[in-house]
Scaffold this active site. Structure first.
Site, mmCIF file in Angstrom:
data_model
loop_
_atom_site.group_PDB
_atom_site.id
_atom_site.type_symbol
_atom_site.label_atom_id
_atom_site.label_comp_id
_atom_site.label_asym_id
_atom_site.label_seq_id
_atom_site.Cartn_x
_atom_site.Cartn_y
_atom_site.Cartn_z
ATOM 1 N N VAL A 11 12.103 -1.140 -9.458
ATOM 2 C CA VAL A 11 12.469 -2.540 -9.639
ATOM 3 C C VAL A 11 11.261 -3.458 -9.455
ATOM 4 C CG1 VAL A 11 13.815 -4.407 -8.556
ATOM 5 C CG2 VAL A 11 14.895 -2.220 -9.072
ATOM 6 N N ASP A 30 3.495 -2.952 -0.557
ATOM 7 C CA ASP A 30 4.292 -1.730 -0.403
ATOM 8 C C ASP A 30 3.790 -1.000 0.838
ATOM 9 O OD1 ASP A 30 6.077 0.012 -2.752
ATOM 10 O OD2 ASP A 30 5.440 1.024 -0.906
ATOM 11 N N THR A 84 17.717 0.169 -0.684
ATOM 12 C CA THR A 84 18.875 -0.040 0.193
ATOM 13 C C THR A 84 19.794 1.172 0.006
ATOM 14 O OG1 THR A 84 19.744 -1.462 -1.583
ATOM 15 C CG2 THR A 84 18.849 -2.569 0.344
ATOM 16 N N CYS A 259 21.511 3.749 -7.643
ATOM 17 C CA CYS A 259 22.442 2.611 -7.767
ATOM 18 C C CYS A 259 23.913 2.988 -7.811
ATOM 19 C CB CYS A 259 22.088 1.816 -9.025
ATOM 20 S SG CYS A 259 20.490 1.033 -8.899
ATOM 21 N N ARG A 326 16.734 10.995 -7.102
ATOM 22 C CA ARG A 326 17.585 10.502 -6.020
ATOM 23 C C ARG A 326 19.065 10.643 -6.379
ATOM 24 N NH1 ARG A 326 14.834 4.757 -4.911
ATOM 25 N NH2 ARG A 326 14.647 4.860 -7.161
#
Ligand SMILES: NC(=O)c1ccc[n+]([C@@H]2O[C@H](COP(=O)([O-])OP(=O)(O)OC[C@H]3O[C@@H](n4cnc5c(N)ncnc54)[C@H](O)[C@@H]3O)[C@@H](O)[C@H]2O)c1
Length: 396
Positions: A11, A30, A84, A259, A326
């Site tokens: 992102v 970062d 997150t 997501c 992921r």
């Protein structure tokens, strides 16, 4: 303007490039030193961004990558794009959000606009981020401009990019919302303002819960079609001829990525914490979790048991044409096959190493190959006559 983008991943890096193209100077902050060093050499860590997309800006000093939060001082805009994920209890893990917001808070000056792009549950920007900014900066609430603008990026999607994907924006105050709308309008064609932070936060979770529920639904329909001996993809094509009221979703080994399998849990977590129902999300999650096991059972039926059988899993990334593993459904599939006694190897053109194992070459030396996420350009002909299970639509 001086823009700081915190988190230079799937992102944050595209956002940094979009802001550079809009004429801003950008600092990519970062905490991963390896990533900072890679970016500083002009090497992109994500597929959607080519090295050339930001290396010229590195050369002329308009883009810098750093792990030093002090570089955020004096920024006009700080956009936070950190992960997150879920914790070991399968609940929202806000540790990266907390660490990153705290790290910039101490350098925050009046008038810096802070925008949260990370996906969060409703209320997080107001009740979690704002107190961190106040505590870390020592500023008054009236000095802080805070906004939330969920990212909708779809890695590997060539049609929809940052520029032509409408952006939602909401502010803690009207002024913060105005500033965020102005910032994004510099490189996004359509910016929609929501009346509150919570509307924008919930809208993002609605979008991804909608996908989780519908993909799980089509995966259940695919199992029904298998039993009926009907081709699910032909059913979907037929239903898709209806010009209104239908939207196609496609079967798979299960939903992966950072997501769709995760964000709905942020919403159901919120629902549970306030005593509201979230049955659709909970059921979809259950169906999704069971999907890899369905293919383990199918493989076992096809081979008359899996003990000692050589099985190749093709494409372990969470979707075609990305290297992101992921939450990939391949993980539960491989584990399930091994638990049933199979000797499992995997191949992925974009993932060289995964869980301490290396991708093996495609060959005909297997009893079965299970196609999970096959990238464009992966040549399956080397499998020869190996029987296939295609998780995108039945036994081939
Ligand atoms: N990947 C997607 O397709 C996508 C799409 C829309 C929204 N989102 C949301 O965007 C957010 C970021 O996701 P992503 O896929 O870009 O993650 P990512 O893992 O690709 O990138 C996150 C980056 O943040 C860095 N980081 C972690 N903690 C940090 C800290 N304390 N300080 C500074 N940097 C830190 C990591 O090193 C990493 O480079 C998440 O909330 C995700 O839900 C992701």
């Amino acid at each position: 303007m001086k823009i700081v983008v915190v988190g230079q991943g799937y992102v944050g890096l595209p956002l940094a490039v979009a802001a550079l193209r809009a004429g801003h100077s950008v600092i990519g902050l970062d905490n991963n030193e390896h990533r900072v060093s890679t970016l500083s050499q002009g090497i992109s860590p994500v597929e959607d961004i080519a090295d050339e997309d930001f290396s010229t800006y590195l050369g002329n000093g308009l883009y810098t990558a750093t792990s030093d939060a002090a570089a955020s001082q004096g920024a006009d805009v700080i956009a936070v794009c950190v992960p997150t994920p879920l914790n070991s209890k399968h609940e929202p893990d806000l540790s990266a959000l907390k660490a990153s917001v705290s790290s910039i808070a101490q350098y925050l000056l009046r008038e810096t606009l802070v925008i949260i792009e990370s996906t969060v549950e409703p209320g997080t920007t107001r009740d979690f981020v704002l107190p961190l900014l106040l505590a870390g900066s020592g500023l008054e609430e009236s000095d802080i401009d805070l906004a939330f603008s969920p990212e909708r990026i779809d890695p590997a999607n060539k049609k929809y990019t940052i520029a032509n994907t409408p952006k939602l924006v909401a502010g803690l105050t009207d002024k913060a919302a105005d500033r965020a709308v102005e910032f994004y309008s510099g490189f996004v064609n359509e910016v929609t303002r929501c009346s509150t932070l919570e509307v924008a936060e919930t809208a993002k979770l609605l979008e991804n819960s909608f996908r989780l529920i519908n993909i799980s639904f089509i995966n259940e329909i695919a199992q029904m079609c298998d039993v009926m001996g009907v081709d699910v993809n032909e059913v979907i094509s037929a239903a898709s001829t209806k010009p209104y009221g239908f939207m196609p979703f496609f079967p798979s080994a299960g939903i992966g990525g950072h997501c769709i399998p995760i964000d709905p849990i942020y919403l159901s977590h919120k629902a549970k914490s306030i005593g509201a129902p979230s049955s659709f999300i909970d059921l979809a999650q259950k169906i999704n979790d069971e999907r890899p096991g369905y293919f383990v059972a199918q493989a076992s039926t096809l081979l008359g048991g899996l003990g000692g059988k050589k099985v190749l899993v093709v494409g372990v990334a969470y979707k075609p044409n990305v290297s992101d593993v992921r939450e990939s459904a391949a993980e539960a599939l491989v584990d399930g096959l091994r638990a049933a006694g199979a000797l499992v190897s995997w191949h992925d053109d974009l993932v060289g190493e995964w869980r301490g194992e290396k991708s093996v070459a495609l060959s005909s030396a297997f009893d079965l190959a299970i196609l999970v996420n096959v990238h464009d350009g992966t040549d399956l002909s080397a499998l020869g006559a190996v029987p296939l299970i295609n998780t995108k639509g039945g036994v081939a």
